[in-house]
Scaffold this active site. Structure first.
Site, PDB file in Angstrom:
ATOM      1  CG  HIS A 373      -2.000  -0.977   1.213  1.00 58.56           C
ATOM      2  ND1 HIS A 373      -3.265  -0.738   0.751  1.00 58.56           N
ATOM      3  CD2 HIS A 373      -1.986  -2.270   1.619  1.00 58.56           C
ATOM      4  CE1 HIS A 373      -4.004  -1.827   0.881  1.00 58.56           C
ATOM      5  NE2 HIS A 373      -3.249  -2.778   1.405  1.00 58.56           N
ATOM      6  CE  LYS A 564      -6.291  13.988   0.465  1.00 59.64           C
ATOM      7  NZ  LYS A 564      -6.250  12.817  -0.383  1.00 59.64           N
ATOM      8  NE  ARG A 565      -3.696  10.161  10.231  1.00 57.92           N
ATOM      9  CZ  ARG A 565      -3.413   9.219  11.129  1.00 57.92           C
ATOM     10  NH1 ARG A 565      -4.234   8.209  11.331  1.00 57.92           N
ATOM     11  NH2 ARG A 565      -2.318   9.296  11.864  1.00 57.92           N
ATOM     12  CE  LYS A 570      -2.453  10.949   3.266  1.00 60.03           C
ATOM     13  NZ  LYS A 570      -3.098  10.112   2.245  1.00 60.03           N
ATOM     14  CB  THR A 672     -10.072   5.148  -0.943  1.00 56.26           C
ATOM     15  OG1 THR A 672      -9.531   5.468   0.345  1.00 56.26           O
ATOM     16  CG2 THR A 672      -9.447   3.875  -1.446  1.00 56.26           C
ATOM     17  CE  LYS A 676     -13.809   6.258   1.079  1.00 57.90           C
ATOM     18  NZ  LYS A 676     -12.913   6.293   2.257  1.00 57.90           N
TER      19      LYS A 676
HETATM   20  N1  CR6 Z   1      -2.195   5.520   3.916  1.00 54.84           N
HETATM   21  C1  CR6 Z   1      -2.034   4.678   0.953  1.00 54.84           C
HETATM   22  O1  CR6 Z   1      -1.218   5.732   1.311  1.00 54.84           O
HETATM   23  C2  CR6 Z   1      -4.146   3.985  -0.182  1.00 54.84           C
HETATM   24  C3  CR6 Z   1      -4.472   3.179   1.065  1.00 54.84           C
HETATM   25  C4  CR6 Z   1      -5.280   1.946   0.732  1.00 54.84           C
HETATM   26  C5  CR6 Z   1      -2.368   3.805   2.155  1.00 54.84           C
HETATM   27  C6  CR6 Z   1      -3.274   5.177   0.205  1.00 54.84           C
HETATM   28  O2  CR6 Z   1      -2.876   5.846  -0.968  1.00 54.84           O
HETATM   29  O3  CR6 Z   1      -5.320   4.427  -0.787  1.00 54.84           O
HETATM   30  O4  CR6 Z   1      -3.275   2.771   1.746  1.00 54.84           O
HETATM   31  N2  CR6 Z   1      -1.158   3.178   2.602  1.00 54.84           N
HETATM   32  O5  CR6 Z   1      -4.655   1.201  -0.258  1.00 54.84           O
HETATM   33  C7  CR6 Z   1      -0.869   2.670   3.839  1.00 54.84           C
HETATM   34  O6  CR6 Z   1      -1.639   2.740   4.771  1.00 54.84           O
HETATM   35  C8  CR6 Z   1       0.422   2.014   4.039  1.00 54.84           C
HETATM   36  C9  CR6 Z   1      -2.941   4.620   3.311  1.00 54.84           C
HETATM   37  O7  CR6 Z   1      -4.065   4.492   3.666  1.00 54.84           O
END
Ligand code: CR6
Length: 838
Positions: A373, A564-565, A570, A672, A676
């Site tokens: 991921h 988002k985080r 980002k 993701t 949404k």
């Molecule tokens: N932080 C990715 O950064 C991806 C999600 C789910 C992440 C994000 O781009 O959409 O996973 N990666 O695949 C990790 O958590 C390691 C995320 O949520």
């Protein structure tokens, strides 16, 4: 089991009873009964939460038939997907279950006729925040799709007592509050203490010859912990399938307590209990960075061992040979967090079930598949050998053995290539020695995938290049997806109604059907309805913002949202640079005919991530100045919505006009949130990163605001030597923005507060904000212009939604099922019912 009853019962409703009946009268009496018999309250003294609980039990009762029958069906030799994930961010359950059961309207009526407000009860639910962000939410969307597609599946994870912290903002700074989501009980889970397993830690391994003279190894641990499963039903959309999310809680082994108690060490026994139970106390709140804490490795091993032992027990209970394990289970590793499963399955098969190594290895490799991921180097998990060997001595031996056999093959293929050998090795020996979890996952799996096309390509070229060259056949891409049930039907009822009126409701499970909206984009009255809905939804968010933050925002302004985080890659601070540019332009020309905007931010920072916390402080500081400046009143507002979580996401995504997806190209694996937003009719301003690339491909370049460097350009510029300071020097508007922050304008004259952030941008700028600044600003100007042509904007919004079919998690799950898991749907029949069953 209900054997004697089985023959006499049919799936039809026999008796309209309190636990299964669906008439309004029955639902009302069920609610009252549950309030009295489960919550132990009279209506007069019941709190809203009591009513919520009574309602939750009323709904749970109505899904138990499906749930138990699903479990029963899977005992009959079907291949089951086991999704192993340290995080499942499932969000609130009540409404989702009402929708999937198809009883929302009835329940609302029953609740209202009982003199209650359904909305108020819904708001009582504490969401289980058992994840950090994208990865955990993805796991939840996948469970929803697995059930909806009637694919046998179990989600295995950890029942954290404290999930992701609640975020408060005090004086502009993030403050973390413990998330006590279990404090009033969790009506959606059922504990299964009788199905506990034991998990060992520490000690040593002992080599011996068994009764037949075979060489064997056994593990003599110095600590054993009990894993107790808690099951939550994951109901599919209007099907009988209700798969199980099985989360493990750590408890002390009683016999250990007793032993200590008998020798008089009462406090020692209590200590052991506390230490054991600490294991599943808390979710590590880091997204994308590893902390290398021992407790985290314990958590990972704990839930993976519980899961694999559970699978073996399930298999053996059906009298099927353990040697068919890989034909019975497809185990997906959600990132490297559960990668220790490779060594654990080998240990269980070889040491405990006496299967020989080669056969065990064949089973293991054919069982596991691995999803990566992230490309961020700081997120690649590795554990110091010393720590690893102390906690899992036998697993370290097994990993050495796997490594030796694997490296022999590597040597055969690339004689004398020491670089290759050291990069592929499961052990990092460049300095302090580490176990590399990604390498273990790659070697021990038959399939490896990235989460968007670009990401998978970059994996093959960068972090997993050597593995790709060694076994190219293992690699595949599966682009992420989101469930339209939660992210549209549940969170955007108005748009759901309009779409369903026009094209029927098949789109809810066949998202490609949204294509039928394309022609309606040319229908002026449809556009009017579409706009009206967006307006009302924005009004709802505006009301929330006013109530929570006492900030008045204009629902007619462009809602520009980034939730988002918080992470430097980002680039929320790039967004802030635009906010200040926008502000400066207004200040310099008071009569500027600008498109009014509301800039909305939300997201949590990892508690130890200073720069991310400083970015929050910057956003809030800018908001305070801008929102109180009469010169710009009515033309711009800046809002930081605290405590972004699934529940808030459900309010926010539907209310966006513009979705900010502005990561440095090559850094966001998929994203993701981008899906949404677009699914709910927002247009995207974004870089060619992660799934943005595919979203743009689908919706059409003319319906997407693209800006910024490409991944190749990012790499090229880095290689040539990137000098952010030159961009600052050569761009007057950018310089003015940065200088304004540095001057203390947003920080009551404090010139030091944001210095770490500014210095970082001017002299390092790892994420190339300054290089992308001008392109971002120019594109934002195009957004403003485009929003003025409301008819065309609405057209683009409709076309975005119409072309989002690809991003349903149903599509992702179908791809996993076909390409990787080789599983088929198994519809569930409601055969075995308890008395009165429907
Ligand atoms: N932080 C990715 O950064 C991806 C999600 C789910 C992440 C994000 O781009 O959409 O996973 N990666 O695949 C990790 O958590 C390691 C995320 O949520």
């Amino acid at each position: 089991m209900n054997a004697p009853l089985e023959d006499s019962l049919t799936p039809q409703i026999r008796v309209e009873d309190d636990r299964t009946g669906l008439s309004i009268t029955t639902l009302r009496s069920a609610l009252a009964d549950n309030l009295f018999y489960i919550q132990g309250k009279f209506p007069g003294t019941a709190t809203k939460n009591d009513y919520y609980m009574a309602l939750a039990y009323t709904v749970r009762d109505r899904l138990l038939q499906r749930w138990l029958n699903t479990t029963q069906t899977y005992r009959k030799n079907v291949k089951v997907v086991c999704y192993l994930s340290a995080e499942f961010l499932i969000g609130p359950q009540l409404v989702n279950n009402l929708i999937n059961l198809g009883i929302y309207a009835k329940i609302r009526q029953a609740v209202e006729e009982s003199g209650l407000s359904l909305q108020e009860l819904i708001e009582q639910e504490e969401e289980p925040g058992l994840g950090n962000g994208g990865l955990g939410r993805l796991a939840a969307c996948y469970l929803d799709s697995l059930s909806t597609l009637e694919i046998p599946a179990i989600g295995y994870g950890i029942r954290y007592e404290f999930g992701i912290f609640d975020q408060e903002i005090r004086d502009g700074w993030q403050v973390e509050i413990t998330d006590k989501w279990l404090q009033y009980g969790n009506p959606w889970e059922i504990a299964r203490p009788e199905e506990y397993v034991e998990v060992k830690f520490g000690g040593r391994s002992e080599h011996y010859y068994d009764e037949k003279g075979n060489y064997r190894v056994r593990w003599i641990p110095d600590r054993v912990v009990k894993g107790v499963p808690y099951d939550t039903p994951i109901l599919g959309y209007q099907v009988n399938t209700a798969n199980t999310l099985r989360l493990w809680k750590a408890e002390a082994i009683e016999s250990f307590d007793f032993q200590a108690f008998n020798i008089g060490d009462y406090y020692g026994a209590v200590d052991a209990k506390i230490v054991s139970e600490n294991l599943t106390k808390i979710l590590y709140p880091n997204d994308e960075v590893i902390q290398g804490k021992e407790l985290r490795l314990q958590q990972q091993y704990f839930f993976v061992s519980c899961a694999l032992q559970d699978m073996i027990r399930l298999l053996l209970s059906t009298e099927v040979s353990l040697e068919t394990f890989h034909q019975q289970f497809a185990v997906q590793l959600n990132d490297t967090h559960p990668a220790i499963g490779v060594a654990e399955l080998m240990r269980l098969l070889v040491d405990e079930h006496r299967i020989d190594w080669d056969k065990a290895w064949h089973i293991t490799q054919n069982t596991f598949a691995f999803t990566n991921h992230t490309l961020l180097p700081e997120a690649l998990e590795k554990w110091p050998i010393e720590l690893f060997g102390r906690l899992l001595p036998r697993h370290l031996e097994i990993i050495y053995e796997i490594n030796q056999r694997f490296l022999d093959r590597v040597r055969m293929k690339y004689p004398r290539d020491l670089g290759k050998l050291s990069r592929l090795s499961l052990i990092d020996e460049s300095g302090e020695r580490y176990v590399r979890m990604a390498n273990l996952a790659c070697v021990g799996s038959h399939a490896i995938n990235g989460v968007a096309e670009l990401h998978t390509e970059l994996l093959k070229k960068t972090v997993l290049k050597d593995f790709y060259e060694f076994f190219p056949e293992k690699f595949a891409n599966v682009t992420n997806g989101v469930t339209p049930r939660r992210w549209m039907v549940l969170s955007n009822p108005r748009l759901t109604r309009l779409i369903t009126e026009k094209i029927g409701d098949r789109w809810i499970t066949h998202l490609d059907d949204l294509r039928k909206l394309e022609t309606l984009a040319d229908d002026a009255s449809f556009r009017q309805q579409w706009r009206q809905i967006k307006q009302e939804t924005k009004g709802d968010l505006a009301a929330y913002i006013r109530k929570k933050l006492d900030i008045i925002v204009d629902p007619k302004s462009l809602f520009d949202i980034q939730v988002k985080r918080i992470h430097e890659y980002k680039r929320q601070h790039l967004n802030v640079l635009h906010v200040i540019t926008f502000y400066n332009r207004l200040k310099h020309d008071r009569d500027l005919d600008i498109t009014p905007r509301t800039f909305i931010f939300g997201g949590k920072a990892a508690p130890g991530y200073f720069m991310a916390k400083l970015i929050i402080k910057l956003i809030v500081s800018v908001a305070n100045i801008v929102n109180n400046d009469p010169d710009v009143r009515d033309r711009m507002k800046v809002v930081f919505i605290p405590d972004f979580n699934v529940t808030l996401g459900q309010r926010i995504y539907p209310a966006a006009d513009l979705s900010e997806q502005i990561s440095t190209a090559g850094k966001e694996a998929s994203g993701t949130g981008n899906m949404k937003f677009a699914l709910n009719g927002a247009l995207t301003i974004g870089t060619l990163d992660g799934a943005n690339v595919e979203i743009r491909e689908e919706v059409g370049a003319e319906n997407f605001f693209l800006f910024g460097l490409t991944t190749e350009e990012v790499y090229g510029l880095k290689a040539r030597g990137y000098r952010p300071f030159d961009y600052y020097n050569q761009n007057a508007e950018l310089k003015a923005v940065i200088d304004l922050i540095s001057s203390g304008f947003f920080s009551h004259g404090d010139v030091d507060l944001f210095k770490p952030l500014i210095d970082n941008l001017l002299y390092r700028d790892d994420y190339m904000l300054l290089a992308d600044y001008q392109s971002y600003i120019d594109t934002q100007e195009k957004v403003s212009q485009a929003y003025r042509d409301r008819e065309n904007w609405t057209r683009m919004s409709i076309l975005n939604v119409a072309r989002m079919g690809k991003f349903s998690s149903d599509r992702s799950i179908r791809e996993y099922a076909q390409k990787i898991w080789k599983v088929e749907p198994v519809p569930v029949e409601l055969l075995q019912l308890c008395p009165g069953g429907q």
